[in-house]
Design a protein around this motif. Structure first.
Motif, PDB file in Angstrom:
ATOM      1  N   VAL A  13       0.819  -1.221   0.000  1.00 30.93           N
ATOM      2  CA  VAL A  13       0.000   0.000   0.000  1.00 30.93           C
ATOM      3  C   VAL A  13       0.850   1.267   0.000  1.00 30.93           C
ATOM      4  O   VAL A  13       0.603   2.186  -0.795  1.00 30.93           O
ATOM      5  N   PRO A  14       1.867   1.407   0.863  1.00 35.24           N
ATOM      6  CA  PRO A  14       2.666   2.645   0.842  1.00 35.24           C
ATOM      7  C   PRO A  14       3.370   2.858  -0.500  1.00 35.24           C
ATOM      8  O   PRO A  14       3.451   3.992  -0.986  1.00 35.24           O
ATOM      9  N   GLU A  15       3.876   1.776  -1.076  1.00 35.79           N
ATOM     10  CA  GLU A  15       4.593   1.892  -2.345  1.00 35.79           C
ATOM     11  C   GLU A  15       3.638   2.288  -3.473  1.00 35.79           C
ATOM     12  O   GLU A  15       3.994   3.087  -4.349  1.00 35.79           O
ATOM     13  N   GLY A 202       6.561   7.779   4.093  1.00 30.26           N
ATOM     14  CA  GLY A 202       7.155   6.999   5.166  1.00 30.26           C
ATOM     15  C   GLY A 202       8.013   5.840   4.700  1.00 30.26           C
ATOM     16  O   GLY A 202       8.217   4.865   5.443  1.00 30.26           O
ATOM     17  N   ILE A 203       8.524   5.925   3.473  1.00 30.63           N
ATOM     18  CA  ILE A 203       9.371   4.866   2.929  1.00 30.63           C
ATOM     19  C   ILE A 203      10.828   5.281   3.086  1.00 30.63           C
ATOM     20  O   ILE A 203      11.254   6.293   2.518  1.00 30.63           O
ATOM     21  N   LYS A 204      11.588   4.511   3.832  1.00 31.31           N
ATOM     22  CA  LYS A 204      12.973   4.853   4.126  1.00 31.31           C
ATOM     23  C   LYS A 204      13.909   4.259   3.084  1.00 31.31           C
ATOM     24  O   LYS A 204      13.891   3.054   2.827  1.00 31.31           O
ATOM     25  N   ILE A 205      14.703   5.112   2.477  1.00 31.00           N
ATOM     26  CA  ILE A 205      15.690   4.664   1.502  1.00 31.00           C
ATOM     27  C   ILE A 205      16.822   3.956   2.231  1.00 31.00           C
ATOM     28  O   ILE A 205      17.337   4.447   3.236  1.00 31.00           O
ATOM     29  N   ASP A 206      17.206   2.783   1.737  1.00 30.10           N
ATOM     30  CA  ASP A 206      18.319   2.056   2.341  1.00 30.10           C
ATOM     31  C   ASP A 206      19.589   2.903   2.284  1.00 30.10           C
ATOM     32  O   ASP A 206      19.909   3.487   1.246  1.00 30.10           O
TER      33      ASP A 206
END
Length: 369
Positions: A13-15, A202-206
């Motif tokens: 869902v976030p993606e 809210g997606i954290k980049i590695d």
């Protein structure tokens, strides 16, 4: 100037929310039409939607919104915002295009005399269609080898081999990164746009995973199984066809070649690439040797996750650190393996890394003994 955007991996869902927002803000790069391809893991071919105008014309289209919202276990999302340079502004010319087993999009412009001589190119009415169709029929290397001039950044998904493919020349940019510890791969024509939208959702980049796609290299990554991580890409050199240059251009090229020939490479203490005449580690950046002392902190202090075992790889510094770090044109690429996995890796992987990311245009650095 068009805009690429998309993601592949284990997309939830976030993606999906981030993808729709990327389609919307991507209209800054292309207001004439917008298109999206997405695939569920259970599907054979996936779905393609096109709309004229800005990104919201597609994201608010009821049929797209319904099917995209109901899509479960999505593995690929490929989007494009078009700024028309060749061909009419209509739905038929909206990217991405589907030919054979691939679905692809193009950012850039290739002169008509170039794309018309591509395989079946004379039957098409614009450069982007001719490029994607030719790749589907004869491959990327053969296609680009027939072009003498132009600008391109090409992205395509191969539905049979389940690979996401990237290729650009020096005229167009593309940035990639991962999230979820390497489970999801993201890309966009503008890094700032990508970072902003991922952060907004809210997606954290590695850490350490941001990569500017190398020039003239076809990079293909197999989309992994659900909740698995991306592994080493397939990389193939794909230079454009050589063509005559003006006298001034030729002299500049000869001067550059002469400068490069003066550089003498050697293995530093058996583990790191060093510049003969000094002990400093370095990366080769825009035709000059850059010592660690001259590098911005953002180049040499990223951490990451091993794409084999998933363990976090500590930051790399001047004093030495764990893991393998790759630099290309001053941009930190993902660190593929930790030291333990490197030692356990078969020789074929080590040879691949050295051959594709080694002394030619990349500098391979590791903890000095």
């Amino acid at each position: 100037m068009c805009g690429h955007l998309g993601a592949a991996g284990s997309l939830g869902v976030p993606e999906k929310a981030a993808f729709k927002q990327l389609l919307q803000v991507g209209s800054l790069r292309g207001p004439h039409s917008v298109g999206a391809y997405f695939k569920q893991r259970a599907d054979e071919t996936g779905s393609i939607f096109h709309s004229l105008g800005h990104g919201h014309e597609l994201t608010e289209f009821k049929q797209f919104d319904k099917e995209f919202s109901e899509a479960f276990n999505v593995s690929v999302m490929l989007g494009h915002n078009r700024w028309a340079t060749q061909g009419a502004v209509n739905l038929e010319n909206a990217h991405p295009f589907s030919y054979g087993d691939i679905v692809g999009a193009h950012n850039g412009t290739v002169p008509e005399y170039g794309w018309k001589r591509l395989n079946n190119g004379s039957k098409e009415d614009m450069d982007s269609k001719a490029l994607i169709k030719s790749i589907s029929e004869v491959g990327a290397k053969e296609t680009i080898g027939q072009i003498s001039n132009g600008a391109w950044c090409l992205i395509w998904y191969d539905e049979v081999n389940n690979t996401i493919n990237f290729l650009r020349n020096e005229e167009r940019d593309l940035y990639l990164c991962t999230s979820g510890g390497g489970k999801n791969l993201w890309w966009a024509s503008e890094l700032g746009m990508l970072v902003w939208i991922l952060s907004r959702n809210g997606i954290k980049i590695d850490a350490g995973s941001i990569l500017q796609l190398p020039v003239d290299k076809h990079m293909a990554l197999e989309v992994p199984k659900l909740n698995q991580k991306f592994w080493l890409p397939y990389v193939e050199d794909v230079p454009k066809k050589s063509f005559s240059r003006s006298t001034a251009r030729a002299n500049a090229a000869e001067d550059y070649a002469e400068d490069v020939s003066r550089l003498k490479w050697k293995r530093f203490r058996g583990k790191s690439w060093g510049y003969e005449g000094g002990d400093s580690k370095f990366t080769y950046y825009n035709g000059a040797v850059v010592k660690w002392d001259d590098l911005d902190d953002s180049y040499d202090t990223h951490g990451s996750c091993c794409q084999s075992c998933g363990v976090e790889i500590p930051k790399f510094s001047q004093k030495g650190g764990d893991g393998k770090v790759f630099f290309s044109n001053g941009v930190t690429a993902p660190m593929f393996v930790c030291n333990d996995c490197w030692e356990r890796s078969p020789d074929i992987w080590k040879e691949w890394l050295i051959e594709n990311l080694g002394a030619d245009k990349w500098a391979l650095s590791s903890k000095a003994s």
